[in-house]
Scaffold this active site. Structure first.
Site, PDB file in Angstrom:
ATOM      1  N   THR A 117      57.600  16.167  53.210  1.00  0.00           N
ATOM      2  CA  THR A 117      56.673  16.848  54.125  1.00  0.00           C
ATOM      3  C   THR A 117      55.278  16.880  53.513  1.00  0.00           C
ATOM      4  O   THR A 117      54.279  16.633  54.190  1.00  0.00           O
ATOM      5  CB  THR A 117      57.163  18.283  54.408  1.00  0.00           C
ATOM      6  OG1 THR A 117      58.391  18.188  55.115  1.00  0.00           O
ATOM      7  CG2 THR A 117      56.161  19.065  55.232  1.00  0.00           C
ATOM      8  N   GLY A 161      57.132  21.561  50.407  1.00  0.00           N
ATOM      9  CA  GLY A 161      58.541  21.293  50.689  1.00  0.00           C
ATOM     10  C   GLY A 161      59.429  22.507  50.542  1.00  0.00           C
ATOM     11  O   GLY A 161      59.090  23.464  49.837  1.00  0.00           O
ATOM     12  N   GLN A 192      67.096  15.916  57.544  1.00  0.00           N
ATOM     13  CA  GLN A 192      66.196  17.038  57.262  1.00  0.00           C
ATOM     14  C   GLN A 192      65.151  17.224  58.367  1.00  0.00           C
ATOM     15  O   GLN A 192      64.576  18.290  58.510  1.00  0.00           O
ATOM     16  CB  GLN A 192      65.519  16.836  55.891  1.00  0.00           C
ATOM     17  CG  GLN A 192      64.367  15.844  55.828  1.00  0.00           C
ATOM     18  CD  GLN A 192      64.785  14.393  55.775  1.00  0.00           C
ATOM     19  OE1 GLN A 192      65.578  13.933  56.583  1.00  0.00           O
ATOM     20  NE2 GLN A 192      64.218  13.633  54.867  1.00  0.00           N
ATOM     21  N   ALA A 233      63.349  15.357  46.041  1.00  0.00           N
ATOM     22  CA  ALA A 233      62.408  16.317  45.452  1.00  0.00           C
ATOM     23  C   ALA A 233      61.739  17.224  46.488  1.00  0.00           C
ATOM     24  O   ALA A 233      60.784  17.910  46.168  1.00  0.00           O
ATOM     25  CB  ALA A 233      61.340  15.594  44.614  1.00  0.00           C
ATOM     26  N   SER A 234      62.214  17.221  47.710  1.00  0.00           N
ATOM     27  CA  SER A 234      61.574  18.001  48.782  1.00  0.00           C
ATOM     28  C   SER A 234      60.077  17.716  48.841  1.00  0.00           C
ATOM     29  O   SER A 234      59.279  18.601  49.096  1.00  0.00           O
ATOM     30  CB  SER A 234      61.796  19.513  48.566  1.00  0.00           C
ATOM     31  OG  SER A 234      63.164  19.801  48.441  1.00  0.00           O
ATOM     32  N   GLY A 266      63.269  21.935  51.420  1.00  0.00           N
ATOM     33  CA  GLY A 266      64.614  21.517  51.807  1.00  0.00           C
ATOM     34  C   GLY A 266      65.695  21.841  50.803  1.00  0.00           C
ATOM     35  O   GLY A 266      66.757  22.345  51.158  1.00  0.00           O
ATOM     36  N   GLU A 267      65.447  21.528  49.546  1.00  0.00           N
ATOM     37  CA  GLU A 267      66.477  21.772  48.524  1.00  0.00           C
ATOM     38  C   GLU A 267      66.633  23.251  48.220  1.00  0.00           C
ATOM     39  O   GLU A 267      67.713  23.722  47.871  1.00  0.00           O
ATOM     40  CB  GLU A 267      66.072  21.093  47.211  1.00  0.00           C
ATOM     41  CG  GLU A 267      66.079  19.607  47.234  1.00  0.00           C
ATOM     42  CD  GLU A 267      65.386  19.097  45.978  1.00  0.00           C
ATOM     43  OE1 GLU A 267      66.088  18.850  44.999  1.00  0.00           O
ATOM     44  OE2 GLU A 267      64.156  18.965  45.981  1.00  0.00           O
TER      45      GLU A 267
END
Lengths: 159, 838
Positions: free
Chosen positions: B551, B759, B508, B547-548, B761-762
């Site tokens: 960051t 976050g 990621q 869970a993103s 990502g997901e």
């Protein structure tokens, strides 16, 4: 056990190996060459790609006796010792995420440009379609190759 | 604010090691000649009692060191609910479950001997879908459910196959909350009520690296595990808990996670890795390796759970959503120790990013005799968003309102009450919608779709038609309220730094993001920063890389660690250079040195003191090696709420929202869908590295498109997966990508995030299914309510629609659930004018 002799990344290798061993197992377990990865062991994913006599193969599908007398090149062997121009494009495009597919993908892209230095976008996609990547959506990988092609073409014209 | 490093698309700090093949994954590590290999014995039954295990023949097989069964490790474990054993004890609950393991000197001997373990089973009825699991006379998978330990916010129903039920009951007039259970009253003020049913099958993560772990239990009784894991500290915690009967404590257990070849949730928590931990304890002094094959990667790790969703939505004539009832029946599989939290998270957030006055949600974690359902990128949101966002288009169609306008009218805003009563965070949802709309306008002008062969007429001569689909999405990190992160930063002699954290670089790009955060605070160039892969002995605590939240959470910890080291620098310099500078507030950092606002000539380079100390005229030194530390915990979060209504807690730290759209082309003869263009706009608060954000959009969107277009797990009637390989379970190749993907970044700062970041990502895969489903409906007038929307399904649906009088075949097999007809609009509602525009 069979005695096998072959060239690996320009170096002469002599090993004794079981005939049922795959080239991937030989490289990783016996010779310490770790860039080819095992993603499926069935020839589906392309993570184990290496060059055998100049052509890309799935090393998980090659049995060791088949490489007797052959020339094997892995990702380790194409860097001498610096990044190739194509690798630099991949680096500059942040092409990879987890990087597990990268060695196979770099070799497939290298072969693609060796065969056809000016592929179209469709030809790039076709040329890389045998290497699975789950992270990137392929776009940054394709863009890097396309950029490498465009830059090479531009350089050639300028020359 | 002008930043030096934040908001810039720096190259990945791990780029070179990946591009050169230098990155070491778990199977790349060498353990010497003493290494042993383990192979498991798998259950051939989906549900059976283990009557007897005879290991004698296997034990006598050449090269075999040990054969281990459930009797050797009768310990339960689990992340949120301890409902499984290390090896099946007494009962097996899915095909492929580990019943025993053989440890041998080489993999071939281990495999051979595993086939010689004789297990006698007494088969039980296999429960392979949620309907059977909930039937009155069903077979219980976990008769001991009531005795399982679990987190206090789970509600298992003893004597049933319901492992957890998350209930939400919300009424903006809080006194009226009891009325919510009276469904008729809840929908009484709606002009239109539409009810439907949507189904989503199971999916596989398909990281290209399979799971693998190596355990070493040395003679001093230290247990070290090298694993391909998203969760090294959580693994240490669960290994130490599960193996505590052997006398192990947390300090005796060490988990090292090298580079991880993709996770997507599949390598979160603890799955097969506990086998390496347990097996290692049986062969002290010798490392034991266990690697999953690609087939095992499919059927014996977490799978994305399937779901059957019933949705009932009430709306006013003007498009205001007044009430939503959703029942989510999750096929959570044989064990739900992690997967029940997917169910919980979806239950909390199944309203989607909408402001809805009356909400009733039941989200059921249901045991079935299929592999354990668990975390998968999107964590339940991709699944319910498919139904919800499809349904909203159907509602809009019946109201004759533009579906995007309907969404805008109900879009959640900062401060709106969420389904569980807490307030919605700052967000740029409307901006995201508008930016996607602008891109959709461009779609209409795309050359290839002129002349626009418009929809809904099945008799048109051309075989190609086009459709556009739009959807919103949101997601919050699903975590225990005390999920936390920590960081240590240490300087080296040349003023380069090492950042020690225990999040995992799965691809990621978090290494790069952490480096950018530290670079910004400390004004150090990116090429002088190394971020380390986790080792629980040396790197500080991190809950999990899921869970993103990395960051945001780990980013906050790194920000604090960098600030800590900066403050130490200021204190030291202001103390030792009193003649040159005023005080701490006079100092700032620039280009790897300390500067003074009041004294432009003042400059002390980091490398002159960060390790060596400040050299004094008398030959002494001041200071010492600099070390920064930072910890972050969301101290405002709580999962405790009223079990009957879900009201009262703050289980989610914040939501990331966005909008997405697709333009598709369908070949009506073959049903094949191609995608000229996809757009996704996401509010990540602050894009610390825009190119990495873009990378998540490209990758997540393609992963999502594959789930809606072709990926699907197939099981036979005995519960065995039929397509546990890449030949039969197709994942996308370079030939399957959309022609164009537009990634749009919206930045509405997260106040408690590092530089405003949250976050993302997901999230990028979550809207993929409904944008395609809605585009198919736009193109053909056909609503497909079950994923995946394959070419075959489209052709079958088209044939059915052309031959309505021929009855339900062949479309019916794809719609196995009875659907109630929508309640028609009342006379008065029909007479009311449609209010449009806003």
């Amino acid at each position: 056990m069979n005695k096998i002799e072959f060239m690996l990344n320009g170096e002469k290798i002599e090993v004794w190996a079981n005939a049922h061993k795959t080239l991937l197992e030989l490289l990783r377990e016996d010779l310490g060459i770790k860039s080819p990865k095992c993603g499926c062991d069935l020839g589906d994913c392309g993570a184990c790609t290496v060059f055998l006599d100049g052509k890309s193969v799935r090393s998980c599908l090659i049995l060791v006796p088949e490489v007797n007398g052959c020339d094997v090149v892995t990702l380790e062997g194409i860097m001498r010792p610096n990044l190739t121009k194509l690798q630099q494009f991949f680096l500059d495009h942040n092409s990879f995420q987890c990087g597990f597919c990268a060695p196979g993908m770099v070799l497939s892209a290298t072969e693609l440009l060796q065969k056809n230095p000016t592929p179209t976008l469709e030809e790039i996609k076709e040329g890389l379609s045998g290497n699975l990547c789950r992270c990137t959506g392929y776009t940054p990988i394709i863009n890097a190759v396309a950029d490498a092609v465009a830059t090479t073409v531009a350089t050639t014209i300028n020359e | 604010m002008e930043f030096s490093f934040i908001g810039k698309s720096h190259l990945r700090v791990d780029g070179k090691e990946k591009i050169t093949g230098s990155a070491k994954f778990v199977d790349d590590l060498d353990f010497g000649a003493n290494l042993l290999y383990a192979e498991i014995v798998e259950s051939p039954h989906a549900h059976a009692l283990i009557v007897d295990i005879d290991i004698s023949t296997a034990l006598a097989s050449p090269g075999v060191i040990k054969v281990i069964t459930g009797k050797d490790f009768p310990y339960r474990f689990g992340l949120y609910m301890q409902d499984r054993y290390i090896f099946a004890c007494e009962r097996v609950r899915f095909v492929g479950e580990q019943v025993a393991a053989v440890i041998a000197r080489d993999p071939v001997s281990a495999k051979r001997a595993a086939k010689l373990v004789r297990v006698k089973y007494q088969p039980l009825p296999a429960i392979l879908n949620v309907e059977d699991a909930l039937a009155a006379e069903t077979t219980l998978l976990h008769p001991e459910l009531e005795n399982y330990q679990h987190v206090p916010w789970f509600f298992p129903a003893a004597g049933t196959n319901i492992a957890h039920l998350r209930k939400i009951r919300k009424h903006d007039a809080i006194d009226a909350i009891d009325a919510i259970d009276d469904t008729d009253a809840m929908f009484a003020d709606a002009d239109l009520v539409l009810e439907d049913r949507y189904t989503v099958p199971r999916y596989a993560h398909c990281a290209i690296e399979c799971h693998g772990a190596i355990g070493l239990y040395d003679h001093a009784k230290r247990l070290t595990i090298w694993s391909a894991s998203q969760s090294p500290h959580t693994q240490r915690n669960l290994f130490a808990q599960a193996l505590a009967p052997l006398g192990l404590t947390h300090k005796d257990v060490r988990v090292i996670a090298p580079c991880v070849g993709g996770g997507f949730g599949g390598k979160a928590g603890v799955s097969m890795e506990i086998l390496a931990a347990a097996l290692a304890t049986t062969v002290p002094g010798r490392p034991v390796k266990i690697l999953w094959s690609r087939a095992q990667e499919f059927y014996n790790t977490y799978q994305r759970p399937g779901v059957v969703a019933t949705i009932k939505m009430g709306v006013k004539r003007d498009g205001t959503i007044t009430a939503l009832e959703q029942n989510l029946y999750w096929d959570s599989g044989a064990y739900v120790e992690y997967g029940s939290n997917v169910v919980n998270a979806a239950g909390l957030s199944a309203t989607g990013p909408y402001r809805i006055e009356k909400v009733k949600i039941n989200s059921y974690a249901i045991y079935t005799n299929l592999p354990p359902g668990g975390p998968y990128r999107g964590f339940g949101y991709s699944e319910f968003i498919f139904g919800l966002e499809s349904h909203i288009n159907e509602v809009a169609k019946r109201l004759q309102i533009d579906p995007i306008l309907l969404r805008k009218r109900n879009a959640i805003r900062e401060g709106d009450q969420l389904a569980y009563g807490a307030k919605m965070n700052t967000n740029g949802l409307i901006e995201a919608i508008e930016k996607v709309e602008q891109e959709m306008d461009k779609m209409d002008k795309m050359d290839k779709i002129r002349p626009h062969s418009h929809p809904h007429s099945l008799s048109q001569s051309s075989n190609r038609c086009y459709g556009k689909g739009f959807a919103l999405f949101w997601k919050a990190p699903a975590m225990p309220p005390n999920a936390s992160s920590s960081a240590i930063i240490k300087f080296n002699e040349d003023a380069s730094i090492n950042i020690l954290v225990s999040a995992v670089e799965l691809g990621q790009g978090f290494f790069t993001v952490m480096a950018q955060i530290a670079a910004e605070v400390l004004q150090i160039s990116m090429d002088k920063i190394r971020v380390e892969t986790p080792d629980t002995d040396r790197n500080p605590y991190e809950w999990q890389t899921v869970a993103s939240h990395i960051t945001w959470s780990t980013g906050n910890a790194v920000f604090k660690a960098a600030t800590d080291i900066r403050d130490q620098i200021f204190t030291l310099i202001s103390r030792e250079f009193q003649k040159d500078v005023k005080d701490v507030s006079d100092l700032y950092l620039f280009e790897e040195s300390v500067r003074s606002h009041s004294n432009p000539h003042f400059k002390v380079a980091y490398q002159d003191f960060v390790i060596s100390g400040i050299s004094m005229p008398d030959g002494t030194f001041r200071g010492g090696p600099l070390l920064g530390r930072g910890s972050f915990m969301p101290e405002f979060s709580t999962a405790i709420s009223d079990p009957e209504t879900g009201q009262g807690g703050k289980p989610n730290v914040h939501y990331t929202v966005g909008a997405s759209a697709a333009m598709i082309e369908i070949d009506k003869e073959s049903g094949k869908i191609t995608i000229p263009k996809v757009v996704l706009a996401i509010d990540c608060g602050k894009a610390i590295n825009p190119q990495l954000v873009q990378g998540q959009v490209y990758g997540g969107m393609l992963q999502g498109l594959a789930t809606v277009l072709y990926e699907n797990m197939h099981f036979d009637e005995s519960g065995r997966q039929l397509n546990a390989n890449f030949t039969d379970y197709k994942i996308p190749t370079t030939l399957d990508i959309p022609e164009e993907i537009v990634a749009i970044i919206v930045e509405s700062a997260q106040k408690d995030g590092p530089f405003g970041a949250r976050g993302m990502g997901e999230h990028t895969m979550i809207p993929a299914a409904p944008i395609i489903a809605n585009a198919v409906e736009d193109a053909l007038g056909i609503r497909i309510r079950s994923m995946p929307i394959t070419a075959e399904k489209i052709v079958a649906a088209l044939k059915h629609n052309l031959n309505r009088d021929l009855g339900p075949e062949p479309y019916e097999p794809y719609e196995p659930y009875p659907r109630t007809e929508p309640r028609p609009l009342s006379e008065e509602a029909l007479a009311a004018p449609i209010i449009s525009g806003q």
